[in-house]
Design a protein around this motif. Structure first.
Motif, PDB file in Angstrom:
ATOM      1  N   TYR A 193       0.997  -1.238   0.356  1.00 39.62           N
ATOM      2  CA  TYR A 193       0.064   0.346  -0.366  1.00 39.62           C
ATOM      3  C   TYR A 193       0.956   1.766  -0.004  1.00 39.62           C
ATOM      4  O   TYR A 193       0.770   2.250  -1.074  1.00 39.62           O
ATOM      5  CB  TYR A 193      -0.909  -0.289   1.338  1.00 39.62           C
ATOM      6  CG  TYR A 193      -1.967   1.051   1.657  1.00 39.62           C
ATOM      7  CD1 TYR A 193      -3.107   1.784   0.952  1.00 39.62           C
ATOM      8  CD2 TYR A 193      -1.354   1.903   2.723  1.00 39.62           C
ATOM      9  CE1 TYR A 193      -3.469   2.771   0.513  1.00 39.62           C
ATOM     10  CE2 TYR A 193      -2.541   3.125   2.797  1.00 39.62           C
ATOM     11  CZ  TYR A 193      -3.040   3.335   1.802  1.00 39.62           C
ATOM     12  OH  TYR A 193      -3.916   3.960   1.668  1.00 39.62           O
ATOM     13  N   LYS A 194       1.821   1.219   0.502  1.00 35.02           N
ATOM     14  CA  LYS A 194       3.016   2.512   0.634  1.00 35.02           C
ATOM     15  C   LYS A 194       3.668   2.435  -0.170  1.00 35.02           C
ATOM     16  O   LYS A 194       3.994   3.891  -0.666  1.00 35.02           O
ATOM     17  CB  LYS A 194       3.637   2.765   1.800  1.00 35.02           C
ATOM     18  CG  LYS A 194       2.876   2.158   3.536  1.00 35.02           C
ATOM     19  CD  LYS A 194       3.737   3.059   4.858  1.00 35.02           C
ATOM     20  CE  LYS A 194       3.508   2.728   5.598  1.00 35.02           C
ATOM     21  NZ  LYS A 194       4.356   2.986   6.868  1.00 35.02           N
ATOM     22  N   GLU A 208      -5.225  17.687   7.861  1.00 33.71           N
ATOM     23  CA  GLU A 208      -3.251  17.322   8.988  1.00 33.71           C
ATOM     24  C   GLU A 208      -3.893  17.664  10.562  1.00 33.71           C
ATOM     25  O   GLU A 208      -3.303  17.688  11.481  1.00 33.71           O
ATOM     26  CB  GLU A 208      -3.048  18.613   8.737  1.00 33.71           C
ATOM     27  CG  GLU A 208      -1.178  18.612   9.804  1.00 33.71           C
ATOM     28  CD  GLU A 208      -0.635  20.156   8.416  1.00 33.71           C
ATOM     29  OE1 GLU A 208       0.422  20.137   9.605  1.00 33.71           O
ATOM     30  OE2 GLU A 208      -0.282  20.532   7.962  1.00 33.71           O
ATOM     31  N   SER A 213       1.227  11.102  11.765  1.00 35.29           N
ATOM     32  CA  SER A 213       1.890  10.173  10.927  1.00 35.29           C
ATOM     33  C   SER A 213       0.465  10.080   9.817  1.00 35.29           C
ATOM     34  O   SER A 213       1.111   9.163   9.003  1.00 35.29           O
ATOM     35  CB  SER A 213       2.726   8.769  11.432  1.00 35.29           C
ATOM     36  OG  SER A 213       2.158   8.555  12.363  1.00 35.29           O
ATOM     37  N   TYR A 252       1.127   9.565  -5.931  1.00 33.84           N
ATOM     38  CA  TYR A 252       1.053  10.664  -5.507  1.00 33.84           C
ATOM     39  C   TYR A 252       2.929  11.299  -6.207  1.00 33.84           C
ATOM     40  O   TYR A 252       2.696  12.267  -6.704  1.00 33.84           O
ATOM     41  CB  TYR A 252       2.343  10.326  -3.546  1.00 33.84           C
ATOM     42  CG  TYR A 252       1.373  10.767  -3.326  1.00 33.84           C
ATOM     43  CD1 TYR A 252      -0.384  10.042  -3.771  1.00 33.84           C
ATOM     44  CD2 TYR A 252       1.537  10.929  -1.661  1.00 33.84           C
ATOM     45  CE1 TYR A 252      -1.205   9.963  -2.424  1.00 33.84           C
ATOM     46  CE2 TYR A 252      -0.107  10.976  -0.528  1.00 33.84           C
ATOM     47  CZ  TYR A 252      -0.651  10.699  -0.996  1.00 33.84           C
ATOM     48  OH  TYR A 252      -1.615  10.705  -0.345  1.00 33.84           O
ATOM     49  N   GLU A 280      -6.592  -0.916   2.042  1.00 26.77           N
ATOM     50  CA  GLU A 280      -5.305  -1.063   1.243  1.00 26.77           C
ATOM     51  C   GLU A 280      -4.695  -1.651   0.632  1.00 26.77           C
ATOM     52  O   GLU A 280      -3.720  -1.535  -0.413  1.00 26.77           O
ATOM     53  CB  GLU A 280      -4.296  -0.764   2.361  1.00 26.77           C
ATOM     54  CG  GLU A 280      -4.684   0.437   4.033  1.00 26.77           C
ATOM     55  CD  GLU A 280      -3.446  -0.355   4.894  1.00 26.77           C
ATOM     56  OE1 GLU A 280      -2.872  -0.523   4.751  1.00 26.77           O
ATOM     57  OE2 GLU A 280      -3.750   1.211   5.694  1.00 26.77           O
ATOM     58  N   THR A 319      -6.751  10.265   5.307  1.00 22.59           N
ATOM     59  CA  THR A 319      -6.108   9.460   4.440  1.00 22.59           C
ATOM     60  C   THR A 319      -6.451   8.982   3.098  1.00 22.59           C
ATOM     61  O   THR A 319      -7.885   9.244   2.537  1.00 22.59           O
ATOM     62  CB  THR A 319      -6.325   8.190   4.665  1.00 22.59           C
ATOM     63  OG1 THR A 319      -6.121   6.446   4.199  1.00 22.59           O
ATOM     64  CG2 THR A 319      -7.872   7.245   5.638  1.00 22.59           C
ATOM     65  N   PHE A 320      -5.579   9.019   1.934  1.00 26.17           N
ATOM     66  CA  PHE A 320      -6.361   8.452   0.348  1.00 26.17           C
ATOM     67  C   PHE A 320      -7.889   7.924   0.272  1.00 26.17           C
ATOM     68  O   PHE A 320      -8.401   7.630  -0.543  1.00 26.17           O
ATOM     69  CB  PHE A 320      -5.180   7.889  -0.402  1.00 26.17           C
ATOM     70  CG  PHE A 320      -5.541   7.621  -1.768  1.00 26.17           C
ATOM     71  CD1 PHE A 320      -5.207   8.641  -3.040  1.00 26.17           C
ATOM     72  CD2 PHE A 320      -6.000   6.437  -2.456  1.00 26.17           C
ATOM     73  CE1 PHE A 320      -5.583   8.329  -3.942  1.00 26.17           C
ATOM     74  CE2 PHE A 320      -6.156   6.296  -3.273  1.00 26.17           C
ATOM     75  CZ  PHE A 320      -6.131   6.780  -4.336  1.00 26.17           C
ATOM     76  N   GLU A 373      -1.713  11.992   5.030  1.00 27.75           N
ATOM     77  CA  GLU A 373      -1.599  11.441   3.967  1.00 27.75           C
ATOM     78  C   GLU A 373      -1.041  12.520   3.395  1.00 27.75           C
ATOM     79  O   GLU A 373      -2.267  12.643   2.077  1.00 27.75           O
ATOM     80  CB  GLU A 373      -1.741  10.189   3.457  1.00 27.75           C
ATOM     81  CG  GLU A 373      -1.616   8.416   3.865  1.00 27.75           C
ATOM     82  CD  GLU A 373      -2.565   7.638   3.346  1.00 27.75           C
ATOM     83  OE1 GLU A 373      -2.554   6.103   4.036  1.00 27.75           O
ATOM     84  OE2 GLU A 373      -3.513   7.876   2.138  1.00 27.75           O
ATOM     85  N   GLU A 374       0.215  13.209   3.325  1.00 26.81           N
ATOM     86  CA  GLU A 374      -0.637  14.766   2.307  1.00 26.81           C
ATOM     87  C   GLU A 374      -0.402  14.448   0.808  1.00 26.81           C
ATOM     88  O   GLU A 374       0.289  13.494   0.789  1.00 26.81           O
ATOM     89  CB  GLU A 374       1.135  15.666   2.858  1.00 26.81           C
ATOM     90  CG  GLU A 374       1.311  16.613   2.373  1.00 26.81           C
ATOM     91  CD  GLU A 374       2.718  16.802   2.011  1.00 26.81           C
ATOM     92  OE1 GLU A 374       2.861  17.614   1.934  1.00 26.81           O
ATOM     93  OE2 GLU A 374       2.782  16.846   3.284  1.00 26.81           O
ATOM     94  N   CYS A 375      -1.346  15.071   0.493  1.00 25.42           N
ATOM     95  CA  CYS A 375      -1.382  15.347  -0.891  1.00 25.42           C
ATOM     96  C   CYS A 375      -1.688  16.486  -2.017  1.00 25.42           C
ATOM     97  O   CYS A 375      -2.537  17.463  -1.028  1.00 25.42           O
ATOM     98  CB  CYS A 375      -2.605  14.618  -1.514  1.00 25.42           C
ATOM     99  SG  CYS A 375      -2.560  14.111  -3.437  1.00 25.42           S
ATOM    100  N   LEU A 433       0.946   4.337  -2.876  1.00 23.66           N
ATOM    101  CA  LEU A 433       0.637   5.772  -2.780  1.00 23.66           C
ATOM    102  C   LEU A 433       1.798   6.849  -3.478  1.00 23.66           C
ATOM    103  O   LEU A 433       1.236   7.121  -3.718  1.00 23.66           O
ATOM    104  CB  LEU A 433       0.066   5.544  -1.331  1.00 23.66           C
ATOM    105  CG  LEU A 433      -0.923   6.694  -0.696  1.00 23.66           C
ATOM    106  CD1 LEU A 433      -1.743   6.242  -1.311  1.00 23.66           C
ATOM    107  CD2 LEU A 433      -1.083   6.411   0.629  1.00 23.66           C
TER     108      LEU A 433
END
Length: 580
Positions: free
Chosen positions: A163-164, A563, A573, A171, A252, A238-239, A576-578, A167
């Motif tokens: 999953y990571k 955020e 943490s 991204y 995920e 989260t995405f 999931e910044e986008c 992503l």
């Protein structure tokens, strides 16, 4: 190699991967890790990890070694090239002469590194100038690598992504920017065999209120017993929030498996699909693989050339149109409305919120051109309570109900009441606790509605405003609309490369008399105005806000709202910044 250098090199490599081009790094010197200790040691993992992903995408990396190249630089990236070219008679090694001498307690022979030098010259065609070699390898090796068929087409499956990893790959596609158009998404959907026949598709466009209308449609239909799916953007934390089936986020594993398939499919496409095209394809592929009754699609930007417009819908829904994304949609309301009205299809019913005259004229013209039945919904819904706060949500509810009916989906009053009472739609005047409100309003029109809702709920009491905005928004318009309800302003730094500079926001607020006035200066204040404070983080801003007696309003961006929610949930943490 310090942390700043390590970060810059890593970003360079990631950019090359995203753009599917060769990476060339010319290295010199090395060591000096002791000046930053553990932070410097961590750089090797970053740079080598980025190069591993670059190699995984079958892209070339050319390393050019100059005199000297040693130690951490050598280990972190200089020795990892697909092709390594060395400057003649350069000193190359993991350690320099001083370190070797002090470690072995032996004298080194003169020109002790000649063996390394000769080996590198053999690799680099001994008498050829380094500039010529660099051009030769960059063009011939790079083009050969890029021209090779993908492993998937050679019949050798690439390993599935976690999953990571999936992503991270997705991204990185944001480097391609926003490219409006339907050619790529139609090709993607065809090759993924996306088929939504047998479902009712509701397509929602507009400037503000799209997400709330989608959430209401989804909740009402589920209350009636229909199996629904919903695709929205952006996400908050989260995405996976972007893709729902029957109220549950995509797993995920489903994200990782589908993105692995898409990555293998589009590796050699030119133009390469964008972030939003791939995300849309992921959602629609997922929807086509499960049994559904209703599919709800929210446009990303505009409508006419938005990736979601590649799907044939059963009803087109247009919420209130106002100014936003002018760089893509146009600088007049008529131009923006023309793009939004582009979701109207021949013979497909249209329902719309009341519009300003310029926008209404465009919608009517487009509906007439497409011979599409058109209904404006002027009356708000007030027959039962709505979980979302604010009078404007009554208008959104009326539009959602009209859309369901126009799509010929049978519902009753009980399902409407249950659905509207159960909506869980964060960051829409969300009351986190008794004195903290979170709202994702991000343009002047949305912020004006937010200010009205604040007065409906809190009366004459003003807010401690915690504000962060994306730089491409109308900063002055947002600040001026919020000023009348602000008692004081806290401006934290948001985790986004698109974030507006808090200093710039402070300068705007300094000119607003209702905000900038005499008063006690809060900790961290760097503005000329005593009621405006710039903070280094969300946590600092919230702590300062809680120390004040007034209620707190967190707003300015859905990205910022996400955020803050991650922080308040105790899992920063998880954010999931986008950028999109």
């Amino acid at each position: 190699m310090g942390s700043v250098v390590g970060e810059k090199i890593t970003r360079t490599i990631e950019y090359g991967t995203a753009e599917r081009c060769a990476v060339v790094i010319i290295a010199a010197s090395g060591g000096a890790r002791m000046y930053e200790g553990m932070l410097s040691l961590m750089q090797m993992a970053k740079t080598s990890g980025a190069l591993a992903q670059h190699a995984h995408e079958r892209l070339p990396y050319i390393s050019v070694l100059t005199n000297p190249t040693t130690a951490g630089v050598m280990a972190s990236y200089a020795s990892l090239g697909d092709v390594i070219i060395a400057e003649p008679r350069s000193m190359i090694g993991f350690a320099g002469p001083r370190v070797i001498k002090e470690t072995t307690h032996q004298e080194l022979p003169e020109r002790w590194f000649d063996r390394h030098d000769c080996a590198s010259q053999k690799t680099a065609r001994r008498n050829q100038p380094i500039a010529q070699l660099l051009c030769y390898y960059a063009v011939n090796v790079g083009e050969a690598s890029l021209a090779r068929p993908s492993k998937a087409k050679e019949g050798v499956p690439q390993p599935p992504l976690t999953y990571k990893e999936a992503l991270a790959w997705l991204y990185r596609l944001q480097r391609f920017g926003i490219k409006l158009g339907l050619e790529n998404i139609r090709r993607l959907l065809a090759e993924l065999h996306v088929d939504l026949r047998g479902t009712r598709v509701i397509h929602v466009a507009g400037t503000n209120g799209k997400g709330s209308v989608c959430a209401m449609i989804d909740s009402i239909c589920r209350a009636q017993g229909y199996r629904t799916s919903m695709f929205i953007s952006p996400h908050l934390v989260t995405f996976r929030e972007r893709i729902h089936v029957n109220g549950e986020m995509i797993s995920e594993d489903a994200v990782a498996n589908s993105l692995t398939t898409i990555r293998n499919l589009v590796g050699d496409w030119d133009p390469h699909p964008t972030f939003f095209e791939v995300t849309t394809a992921l959602a629609l592929k997922y929807f086509s693989e499960v049994k559904l009754d209703v599919v709800i699609l929210e446009t990303g930007i505009g409508g006419r050339l938005d990736a979601t417009n590649a799907i044939q819908s059963d009803v087109s829904v247009i919420t209130r149109i106002d100014f936003d994304h002018e760089q893509w949609l146009g600088n007049t309301l008529a131009e923006i409305a023309s793009e939004k009205a582009g979701i109207i299809k021949r013979g497909v019913p249209v329902v719309a919120s009341p519009q300003r005259p310029e926008a209404e004229k465009v919608i009517r013209a487009r509906a007439a051109e497409c011979e599409a039945p058109l209904k404006f919904v002027p009356e708000p819904y007030d027959r039962s309570p709505i979980a979302l706060r604010g009078d404007h949500q009554k208008q959104n509810a009326a539009l959602a109900i009209a859309a369901i009916c126009a799509a010929k989906i049978a519902i009753d009053e009980q399902a409407i009441a249950r659905g509207l009472a159960r909506i869980d739609w964060p960051a829409r005047f969300q009351m986190w606790d008794k004195r903290t409100i979170i709202d994702g309003a991000h343009n002047p029109a949305a912020v004006c509605v937010l200010a009205q809702t604040w007065r409906e709920i809190f009366g004459d009491q003003n807010a401690t405003l915690v504000l962060a905005v994306l730089s491409d928004k109308d900063l002055r318009g947002v600040c001026e609309a919020l000023a009348p309800i602000a008692d004081s302003v806290l401006l934290p730094k948001m985790r986004s490369e698109r974030a507006a500079d808090p200093e710039e926001l402070a300068k705007i607020f300094e000119n607003v008399v209702s905000v900038c006035r005499a008063g006690a200066s809060p900790a961290g204040n760097r503005s000329r105005c005593r009621t405006i404070s710039i903070t280094q983080s969300v946590g600092e801003a919230l702590n300062l806000a809680r120390a004040k007696p007034t209620p707190i309003l967190v707003t300015g961006s859905l990205h910022f709202a996400g955020e803050v929610l991650a922080h308040l949930r105790g899992k920063p943490s998880a954010f999931e910044e986008c950028a999109q």
